[in-house]
Motif scaffolding. Structure first.
Motif: not given
Length: 303
Positions: A251, A253, A255, A295, A302-303
């Motif tokens: 991940d 991230q 965003r 998640v 958002d991920r």
């Protein structure tokens, strides 16, 4: 006097509107890749938070010359800042240097960490890709992988090559990377062919979420016993992890990669040149069976 005050207030509002910040974000692809809408959302959320406007552009072909033209066109409008992914520094570097020379602050994000500073960008927001690949490879090796295969959907993208290179540094052995394109049907066909050609392959790294989903279908089609690892999140990847079809995903991230450059540019432009003292690493982090449920609802949003 009241009329004078109202006139002055109106003039102030008009002046503020005339100087509203405007930023342009340019990325190297979108199309079938579910990654970029999350980046775009991050940028738009940040722009709304600081009262700026954000223009988002990409070339559907993924052609680097066309992307360079988008950067040049954006610079010609004299925005308050340009946010750009940097998959190919040789192809995009001249356009970025030209924008910087024109006094436009540029922040690179997602890909191009190593070339960002030399092109004159203020900073970079993204994960160190080779390190992320190494972490994936080390974990894959610990989970039994000895002979890997890396699926790269964008052969021009140095960040994806870094992921594959790092993976084999972690697993051990020579780089074994194939170009699978961004078309899910081709990804599935080319992955199946590679697994059939070398039955000793016991580990696959897919460096994009849609690639991982297509690779999973290929693995099932061939009937191979393969450790599958991914990069990035999507609802499909979350389902695969929870079903045990994929071991983990990295991940980054994304965003944050859209959000943080807008915030930094806002502070830079309105806060006397405020700037973080270093690049902002948005990853890597692992999502696996232990935390996928927490998640999964954010995947693709958002991920």
């Amino acid at each position: 006097m009241k009329k004078l005050i109202l006139t002055a207030a109106a003039a102030a509002l008009m002046a503020g509107a005339a100087h509203a910040e405007r930023y342009v974000m340019i990325t190297h692809t979108q199309g079938t890749d579910p990654f970029w809408p999350v980046v775009e959302k991050g940028g738009r959320d940040a722009a709304e938070a600081v009262g700026a406007t954000l223009e988002y552009n990409f070339d559907v072909s993924g052609d680097m010359a066309a992307m360079a033209q988008l950067i040049e066109a954006a610079a010609a409008t004299q925005p308050d800042g340009i946010i750009v992914s940097l998959p190919d520094a040789d192809a995009l570097g001249p356009a970025i240097r030209s924008a910087v020379a024109d006094g436009i602050p540029v922040i690179t994000m997602n890909s191009g960490l190593e070339a960002s500073a030399e092109l004159g960008a203020l900073m970079h927001v993204g994960q160190p890709e080779r390190l992320a690949g190494q972490k994936a490879g080390e974990r894959a090796a610990a989970e039994g992988v000895t002979n890997g295969l890396c699926l790269n959907q964008e052969a021009f993208n140095t960040a994806l090559v870094d992921r594959c290179t790092g993976y084999f540094e972690g697993v051990g052995g020579d780089l074994n990377m194939i170009d699978v394109s961004n078309d899910p049907a081709q990804i599935e066909t080319r992955t199946a062919a590679a697994l059939q050609a070398d039955p000793s392959i016991d580990g696959v790294l897919a460096v994009g979420p849609h690639v991982c989903e297509a690779a999973n279908r290929a693995i099932k089609e061939v009937g191979a016993d393969v450790h599958l690892a991914c990069f990035d999140l999507s609802p499909g990847v979350m389902d695969m992890i929870q079903a045990g079809d994929a071991a983990f995903t990295i991940d980054q991230q994304q965003r944050l990669q859209g959000y943080m450059p807008v915030i930094v540019l806002h502070l830079y432009n309105t806060g006397a040149g405020l700037l973080p003292g270093a690049n902002i690493p948005s990853g890597p982090g692992f999502v696996d069976a232990s935390n996928a449920a927490s998640v999964s609802a954010l995947a693709g949003i958002d991920r």
